[in-house]
Design an enzyme around this catalytic site. Sequence first.
Site, PDB file in Angstrom:
ATOM      1  N   HIS A   4       4.584   1.509   0.057  1.00  0.00           N
ATOM      2  CA  HIS A   4       4.207   0.212  -0.510  1.00  0.00           C
ATOM      3  C   HIS A   4       3.612  -0.694   0.551  1.00  0.00           C
ATOM      4  O   HIS A   4       4.346  -1.358   1.278  1.00  0.00           O
ATOM      5  CB  HIS A   4       5.446  -0.459  -1.106  1.00  0.00           C
ATOM      6  CG  HIS A   4       5.955   0.205  -2.337  1.00  0.00           C
ATOM      7  ND1 HIS A   4       5.564  -0.189  -3.605  1.00  0.00           N
ATOM      8  CD2 HIS A   4       6.792   1.252  -2.509  1.00  0.00           C
ATOM      9  CE1 HIS A   4       6.166   0.584  -4.501  1.00  0.00           C
ATOM     10  NE2 HIS A   4       6.912   1.466  -3.870  1.00  0.00           N
TER      11      HIS A   4
ATOM     12  N   CYS B 158       2.193   4.016  -4.756  1.00  0.00           N
ATOM     13  CA  CYS B 158       3.398   4.703  -5.226  1.00  0.00           C
ATOM     14  C   CYS B 158       3.097   5.492  -6.499  1.00  0.00           C
ATOM     15  O   CYS B 158       2.465   6.537  -6.431  1.00  0.00           O
ATOM     16  CB  CYS B 158       4.536   3.711  -5.406  1.00  0.00           C
ATOM     17  SG  CYS B 158       6.159   4.514  -5.470  1.00  0.00           S
TER      18      CYS B 158
ATOM     19  N   GLU C 293       2.321  -3.512   0.149  1.00  0.00           N
ATOM     20  CA  GLU C 293       2.656  -4.905  -0.142  1.00  0.00           C
ATOM     21  C   GLU C 293       4.068  -5.246   0.317  1.00  0.00           C
ATOM     22  O   GLU C 293       4.455  -6.424   0.339  1.00  0.00           O
ATOM     23  CB  GLU C 293       2.479  -5.195  -1.642  1.00  0.00           C
ATOM     24  CG  GLU C 293       3.578  -4.698  -2.569  1.00  0.00           C
ATOM     25  CD  GLU C 293       3.533  -3.201  -2.883  1.00  0.00           C
ATOM     26  OE1 GLU C 293       2.790  -2.471  -2.174  1.00  0.00           O
ATOM     27  OE2 GLU C 293       4.237  -2.773  -3.815  1.00  0.00           O
TER      28      GLU C 293
END
Lengths: 250, 383, 208
Positions: C188, C81, C190
């Site tokens: 993202h 990001c 994650e």
Amino acid sequence: MLKRIIPSLLLRGGRLVKGVAYADHRDAGRPDTTARAHNAQGADELLLLDVDAGRERREPDYASITSVARACFMPLTVGGGIHTLEIAQRCMNAGADKICLTTTALDDPGLIGRLAHVFGTQAIVIGLDVITTCAGRRLYDHRSAQAINGIAWDEWLKRAVGEGAGEVRLMAVDREGGRGGLDTALFAEASALVDVPIILEGGAGSLDQVAAAMKAGADAIALGTMLVFSDNNIFKVKSFLKNAGLEMRL
Amino acid sequence: MPETAESLTFDEHGVCSVCRQIEYKHKQIDWAERGRTLNQILDHHRGKQQYDCIVPFSGGKDSTFTLWYLVKVKKLKPLIVRFDHGFLRKTVQENSLRTFRTLGVDVQHFTPNWQVVRKLMFESLRRRGDFCWHCHTGIFSYPMWVAIWQRIPLVIWGEPTGEYASFYRYDEDEEVDERRFNAFVNLGINAEDMLGMLDDTISDYEVTASDLMPYTYPPADQLRGVRSILLGSYIPWDVKKQVELIKRELGWCGDQVEGVPPEYDYEKIECFMQGVRDYIKHLKRGFGRTTHLVSIDIRNNRKTREEGERLVAEYDGRRPAALDLFLDYLGLREEEFLKLIEPHVVAPHVMPSCEDCMRNRTNWVPTDFEDWTRVTGTRSNTP
Amino acid sequence: MQVAIVDYGAGNIESVRNAFHAAGAESAIAREPDAILAADRLVLPGVGAAGPAAERLVRNGLAEALKEAVRRRGRPMLGICLGMELLAERLLEFGEHRGLGWLPGEVVHLRDAGVTRARVPHMGWSVVEPAGPAVRFFQAPERMRTFYFCHSYTLLTAAAEAIAARTTYDKSLVAAVFDGTVLATQFHPEKSQVNGQKLIRAFLDWTP
């Protein structure tokens, strides 16, 4: 634009609860194991609200936030009693991705901008509890269980987004837990006023109702009752919606 | 099939995802390659310690075939783990005994605490309209604990999900792990959740976290190194051929199941509550197992539509005899039972009234009906 | 293998650490230049305002350490990001700020990039189309190659060969870049469930 299905979890005393119109709560599971199930079922995000933090004037349940965040490989929005930057920071450190401000923003509108400045607007969600009666639509304060008369709900919506909220969680309080269908009219009014994404919540009791709300334009729906008190599974919900012609992440 | 069936999606040609999965299975999978992979896995584990693997076993057609294949074809020495859900039937017990004795295997049986099971059945029925949570979770969790305790790092199951549903497809790597457990096995409820949900409606028996161990999926760090796979990922699953084979090789017999025509005697024969499960499905959705089975036959030109409709009219949705036992086990009245189902009815279906249900009783009972235990284990509330 | 996640006060380190742990890798937190130089592999996450974040990186000597470790010594880096946006030369958010300048281009508000018919921030899951050598990081996706996006700004760059993946949100946007030993994503990983885990695994397994 892929639609989002977001389980809405209410935290109380280290457990999840669910009820009707913010009252009459029943145990809805342990936060982390429930999050694990939602994660495996493909929930798009998770919304975790500490219902009593504001009322009890205490900090959020960071331990529960942490345990949920560990199980969540999708974005986690946390709300309830976040009234300072330090508390918000602790929530983020515990694993939150977004902060939801509802009554704390009403008490202190400048809070929105202060948090947005540090975490970015995309991390700040403004929660609007709106109650609709024959007297019309008004903001609702769940702490006192009363409608708020000082500011119109639509004025507050515009102001909050102007202050820096990057997303809206729009809860139709009168519908919550009632399985009578989502308030698509409320959604339509809100989405005409602001340019940020809006999550609609309150009243989803059947797959048809969710499909109807999405067809009426809602891009993101938060589900509470439907996932707790029936055999709905997010994967099944999304399959149904996809079959109904909606663009789902499946 | 009506739209109230789930996990299936329809593509732009109107073909359902399960059909697509079966096409993929027949046309796109290199089964020779899969077979080689299976051999690699099994060779890696064979002969290293007392047991080569765990085979979770119910006695139904799938686990029986899986066991036969692993012992006879792959020459493995498995430890059988059998979870007793409380409703095992005479035929399946005999089938199992014949299988175990013919093949020559060690078997570990586990019967969980009935007082706990009763409360779990009630809560599961109340929250999910499905009383089998203890069975779904016990069958998939308990063998994993045994894998840990006995240090057996390989658990082999049978049928891939893609045969009947779309939670996992044939072009995906399905393993029988915690993700799958949470994706659909546990109805979205973990043991840790259930603990806080149980109340004293059924009894005041105090359930603790350790009482729920058999239904708790072990923590990831304890399962490190344990592999839990499906035989059907490595050999093409063929239910009809497999049933013929186990009948021939192991004398496996089918059984009557409440709510379906007697010719469908090869599936769901392990549990005498199956009739109640199917009855609940009919109450919720307006169709039962007969509709499902007959649809498959119609699709494969084994039956005409008229024949199918006749069978559905005769068998689907009849109140099963097993319901009497179910109500006794939980101490519920019929109206209470129906009230619990009501919130789970799937639109647009509307549930029939209590009187209509009572009138629509089945007109026969399975041959082992008298053998189904009447021991309810009801506790008196006096200390 | 030492994986270090750079902490420069720009957001959610825990999610990243959690995701790497789930993918089988333990990671350390790097707040000092030495910690960056000691790592075998780096992760530069980040959310929030790009300009102040870039300034903090420079002020703490972390930008220089990253340049040394990643650009000179060739250590692999995963940017997430903000960790992708910062690679640009110019960051046009609340005025103009300097980015790390590892990639030509600038970061502008989605509206200035021509996204007019969709809401901003871009918040949600979107299908990502990888191209070129970066395809190796996007192998074997779940049924849909979707990842989670949560941003109001986007990278505009003339370095077409560095664009590793695109996504469509009203317009075609840069979803990831791949340049030298740097893989950086606007989305993202994650927070992208199985697809994200696979990408993290692919990053960990990659030997440039």
